[in-house]
Design an enzyme around this catalytic site. Structure first.
Site, short mmCIF file in Angstrom:
data_model
loop_
_atom_site.label_atom_id
_atom_site.label_comp_id
_atom_site.label_asym_id
_atom_site.label_seq_id
_atom_site.Cartn_x
_atom_site.Cartn_y
_atom_site.Cartn_z
N ASN A 1 -1.44 5.27 3.22
CA ASN A 1 -1.54 5.98 1.95
C ASN A 1 -2.76 6.90 2.00
O ASN A 1 -3.86 6.45 2.30
CB ASN A 1 -1.68 4.95 0.83
CG ASN A 1 -1.78 5.57 -0.54
OD1 ASN A 1 -1.70 6.79 -0.69
ND2 ASN A 1 -1.94 4.74 -1.56
N GLY B 1 -1.32 -5.29 -2.58
CA GLY B 1 -0.16 -6.14 -2.36
C GLY B 1 -0.32 -7.01 -1.13
O GLY B 1 -1.30 -6.90 -0.39
N SER C 1 0.83 -1.20 0.00
CA SER C 1 0.00 0.00 0.00
C SER C 1 0.87 1.27 0.00
O SER C 1 1.79 1.39 0.80
CB SER C 1 -0.91 -0.02 1.23
OG SER C 1 -1.69 1.13 1.22
N GLY C 2 0.59 2.16 -0.92
CA GLY C 2 1.34 3.41 -1.00
C GLY C 2 2.59 3.32 -1.86
O GLY C 2 3.34 4.29 -1.99
N GLU D 1 -0.25 -8.47 2.44
CA GLU D 1 -0.49 -7.74 3.70
C GLU D 1 -0.21 -8.62 4.91
O GLU D 1 -0.58 -9.79 4.92
CB GLU D 1 -1.95 -7.26 3.77
CG GLU D 1 -2.22 -6.08 2.86
CD GLU D 1 -3.60 -5.46 3.06
OE1 GLU D 1 -4.43 -6.03 3.79
OE2 GLU D 1 -3.82 -4.40 2.47
N THR E 1 -1.40 2.49 -8.21
CA THR E 1 -2.47 3.22 -8.90
C THR E 1 -1.88 4.35 -9.73
O THR E 1 -2.30 4.59 -10.86
CB THR E 1 -3.48 3.75 -7.86
OG1 THR E 1 -3.94 2.62 -7.12
CG2 THR E 1 -4.65 4.43 -8.50
N SER F 1 -5.52 5.53 -0.68
CA SER F 1 -5.38 4.08 -0.80
C SER F 1 -6.58 3.45 -1.50
O SER F 1 -7.73 3.70 -1.15
CB SER F 1 -5.24 3.50 0.61
OG SER F 1 -5.00 2.13 0.54
N SER F 2 -6.30 2.63 -2.50
CA SER F 2 -7.39 1.94 -3.22
C SER F 2 -7.91 0.84 -2.31
O SER F 2 -7.14 -0.01 -1.86
CB SER F 2 -6.89 1.28 -4.50
OG SER F 2 -6.00 2.11 -5.17
P1 ATP Z 1 -2.71 1.33 -2.31
O1 ATP Z 1 -2.43 -0.13 -2.33
O2 ATP Z 1 -2.90 1.83 -0.91
O3 ATP Z 1 -3.81 1.74 -3.22
P2 ATP Z 1 -0.83 2.29 -4.25
O4 ATP Z 1 0.29 1.34 -4.44
O5 ATP Z 1 -1.89 2.29 -5.27
O6 ATP Z 1 -1.38 2.10 -2.79
P3 ATP Z 1 -0.53 5.05 -5.00
O7 ATP Z 1 -1.82 5.58 -4.52
O8 ATP Z 1 -0.35 4.78 -6.43
O9 ATP Z 1 -0.18 3.75 -4.13
O10 ATP Z 1 0.67 6.02 -4.56
C1 ATP Z 1 0.71 6.62 -3.29
C2 ATP Z 1 1.18 8.05 -3.42
O11 ATP Z 1 2.55 8.07 -3.79
C3 ATP Z 1 0.48 8.85 -4.52
O12 ATP Z 1 -0.68 9.45 -4.06
C4 ATP Z 1 1.52 9.88 -4.90
O13 ATP Z 1 1.49 10.94 -4.00
C5 ATP Z 1 2.82 9.15 -4.68
N1 ATP Z 1 3.40 8.59 -5.92
C6 ATP Z 1 3.31 7.32 -6.35
N2 ATP Z 1 3.99 7.14 -7.50
C7 ATP Z 1 4.50 8.35 -7.81
C8 ATP Z 1 5.31 8.84 -8.89
N3 ATP Z 1 5.72 8.05 -9.85
N4 ATP Z 1 5.67 10.14 -8.88
C9 ATP Z 1 5.27 10.96 -7.88
N5 ATP Z 1 4.52 10.55 -6.83
C10 ATP Z 1 4.14 9.28 -6.79
MG MG Z 2 -3.91 2.13 -5.20
#
Ligand code: ATP
Ligand code: MG
Length: 721
Positions: A190, A417, A134-135, A419, A139, A193-194
């Protein structure tokens, strides 16, 4: 034709391999510029520590993408870098003759995937599997890839068709803010977070233009509507409504400025995700008009008021629990917003109806205070989950292309991912089960692809011992007995069963499986599953109930009475309904539904050529320029990255087609033939080829000399290892 360079490979499909000359020199002098190693298969030796050091060096150098053989590792920069995702850069990767020769990037994966669809005579569907905790940036990565395809796979530029193309691509991109508003939330890990898994299929026509898309979602965390951990929040949409509603809308939805809702914790936190306007605009693009939107928000406001209903303990078991404090007002407002009759709403929450006996006699039993709360929460979860599914179906009907208009697809998978928390339950079991399946798919696909190629080439090869997670999957889902089947059995038998009993049953029935463990020190009934990413302890308390996910039939019947147009769609009256109120269809458990959707997903993935992106979160604070070794290390372990690199490195890194090889080195054969058959006058063609061979030899010579020079140092280095 393949050539092996032990332990070091470029992982590229065409060329490369081994240390570059500068790398070799610097490695031997102990000054290898780690940040310049674009592929982790080039670190030597490949260990968690060296891989970690390399990634850290690259992070410090603001280099966020690194190849790991067949996988791309993406480090989250936690800062905006617009130039890294610009349209110009997308076009550069798209136009490059060999994108894999450019710096590692998600666009390389995107372009490679796109070309795979395009270049093959018999087009093959592709998928990109984005994983990470997560984070970590899954996404974000998926969104960027969607934007990439919206640019490179745009429809032709003639004005009319361009307008249509823009609409389709824009619509597809617009599905993101809507799904994120309703399906994402601020968690401890996050801010965005999705809380659901997503597979989006980008549909392409014969000319590889995007004509539409289809979304499939998995396991929405609906409990969040009624229950949020402290410091976390509900789904973004609730905050968006409360912060962004106009004065009129506030009146209409009974959301006065500053109103407090128990299901709306931490409203003071301001997030960029709280933008109501963006969601509304995107909904409009998707064809959800303003009256329908208002209807949706009105229902959501109804849920917020429902959450403020409080019951007091009843002193007399025969009497229903009474409302506490302002709850009378909350129930009235909620009933009016949900367009439900107020008294039946209250009664449904307070009183359980039981049908028994041959005559199906109806008994009414007042619920305890805890039961009333459960029924209230259940009502909210039921409405929210149906609303989410309905939204996904509306989005799909808005973006899905006509079946005749597309031939291939690129799938993007963004799922939760692996957990492991101090307290893991059914949700984690499902999530980790999905990750086991994806890991198995990864290993099987990758090894299978290599094996097939080597077999065709008639090569001798041996692999590093990779971890086969079949035993763990047998434990979770195997037949006839597995953890899933045992939990399902408890639901089916519907017998009173304690958490301790479930633990004993699992331990007895599956004792022979080495992936099942037991924590003797645990105070609570639990079992351990040794996943490929590490052991996880699951608590058995509440597991069976969560798996049943029971919905009292009275709640369904109540919602069917609503005269709200949206709720009428979400809860249609069932013509098949039995007089007893029980529907004839067997109720599927959470695990059964999840297993079926996972199998469907894997079937789709198996029919595609997969590509992998592993997202890594460098620190849990979400801050730029911080790389915490411990935290990255555990993620590298969890995704089995070192193993992946070993598998990639053990394979043959240099892959030149037979045709290319012959064209390039045929001269050697002829030169040899000439030396053995005596002098002759070469043809102009031969002279040209000899020229290029001499140039190659000239390039190789200094490298060979280097190697000879450094041999003593090399053997010294080897001795100290
Ligand atoms: P979850 O499993 O909780 O949904 P996730 O893996 O989908 O988490 P994201 O929401 O894609 O995580 O990313 C978390 C945060 O990290 C984003 O809101 C953004 O602020 C930052 N981030 C992620 N990737 C990038 C990137 N390539 N460039 C800049 N910031 C990023
Ligand atoms: Mg996500």
């Amino acid at each position: 034709m393949l050539q092996q360079v032990n332990g070091h490979s470029s992982g590229s499909d065409t060329q490369g391999g081994g240390f570059l000359r500068e790398d070799l020199q610097e490695f031997l002098s102990g000054e290898a510029p780690l940040h310049q190693l674009d592929d982790l298969t080039k670190v030597n030796p490949v260990t968690l520590e060296t891989v970690l050091r390399c990634l850290q060096a690259r992070y410090a150098a603001d280099t966020f993408y690194t190849n790991a053989g067949c996988t791309l590792v993406a480090l989250n920069p936690f800062k905006p870098i617009p130039q890294l995702y610009s349209t110009a850069l997308m076009r550069e990767y798209h136009a490059a003759p060999q994108p894999q020769k450019l710096k590692p990037h998600i666009f390389t994966v995107g372009e490679q995937t796109y070309r795979n669809v395009k270049s093959l005579i018999e087009p093959v569907n592709q998928s990109i599997i984005v994983s990470g905790e997560s984070g970590a940036g899954k996404t974000w990565t998926s969104r960027c890839l969607m934007k990439f395809y919206a640019v490179v796979a745009a429809s032709p530029t003639s004005w009319e068709s361009h307008k249509i193309a823009e609409r389709i691509e824009q619509r597809i991109l617009n599905s993101n803010p809507v799904m994120e508003a309703f399906g994402n939330a601020c968690t401890l890990r996050n801010n965005n977070s999705s809380r659901f898994g997503k597979f989006i299929q980008l549909q392409l026509n014969r000319a590889q233009q995007m004509t539409g898309a289809a979304v499939q979602t998995y396991l929405l965390e609906k409990t969040r509507v009624a229950c949020q951990a402290s410091s976390e929040r509900n789904f973004h949409i609730f905050y968006q409504i409360c912060k962004g509603a106009s004065t009129d809308e506030r009146l209409q939805w009974h959301l006065p400025e500053g109103a407090a809702f128990s299901w709306l914790p931490n409203p003071e936190r301001t997030l960029e995700e709280d933008c109501f306007e963006v969601t509304r605009e995107a909904m409009l693009h998707l064809g959800i008009d303003n009256p329908t939107q208002n209807n949706i928000f009105q229902v959501l406001a109804g849920l917020l008021h429902l959450g403020n209903i409080r019951f007091a303990d009843s002193e007399d078991e025969a009497q229903p629990c009474q409302l506490m404090g302002d709850a009378k007002c909350s129930i009235r407002t909620s009933a009016s917003l949900l367009q439900l009759p107020e008294d039946p709403l209250l009664e449904t929450l307070q009183i359980r109806t039981i049908r028994a006996g041959r005559q199906q006699q109806v008994f009414r039993k007042p619920c305890s205070r805890a039961e009333c709360d459960t029924r209230r929460d259940c009502l909210a979860k039921l409405v929210y989950a149906r609303l989410f599914d309905w939204l996904v179906s509306v989005i799909n009907s808005s973006i899905c292309a006509d079946p005749d208009s597309w031939t291939t697809f690129i799938g993007l998978l963004d799922v939760y991912g692996f957990e492991s928390f101090p307290n893991n339950s059914l949700e984690q079991l499902c999530i980790n089960y999905a990750n086991e399946k994806l890991q198995q798919h990864f290993v099987a696909h990758y090894l299978k692809a290599q094996q097939e190629e080597y077999t065709v080439e008639g090569l001798e090869w041996s692999f590093v011992n990779y971890q086969d997670n079949q035993t763990c999957l047998d434990l979770i889902e195997g037949s006839p007995i597995s953890i899933c089947s045992l939990i399902n059995e408890e639901c089916r038998l519907n017998r009173p069963s304690s958490a301790a009993q479930l633990q004993t049953r699992i331990e007895r029935a599956l004792a022979g499986n080495p992936c099942l463990g037991h924590n003797k020190l645990s105070q609570e009934p639990s079992f351990i599953v040794v996943h490929y990413a590490g052991p996880v302890q699951y608590h058995t308390a509440g597991l069976v109930e969560k798996n049943k996910d029971p919905v009292p039939p009275e709640l369904n019947r109540l919602l069917q009475q609503s005269w709200d147009p949206l709720l009428k769609v979400l809860f249609p009256t069932d013509p098949e309904e039995q007089p007893s109120g029980q529907s004839r269809a067997p109720v599927l458990t959470v695990v059964s539904k999840f297993k079926a959707s996972l199998e469907q997903l894997l079937q789709v993935l198996h029919s595609t050529t997969p590509h992998y992106i592993r997202c890594i979160k460098p620190n849990s604070q979400g801050q730029a320029h911080i790389f915490l070794q411990e935290q990255v290390l555990s993620q590298l372990e969890a995704c089995g990255l070192v193993e992946t690199i070993h598998i990639s490195a053990a394979g043959f890194p240099i892959r030149i087609s037979h045709q290319n090889f012959v064209e390039r080195y045929e001269l050697l054969r002829r030169l040899r033939a000439r030396t053995s058959s005596g002098p002759h006058s070469p043809s102009p063609d031969e002279r040209h080829s000899e020229g290029s061979l001499c140039t190659e030899a000239a390039t190789l010579q200094p490298l060979l000399q280097d190697i000879l020079h450094t041999l003593p140092a090399l053997s010294q280095a080897a001795a100290t290892l």
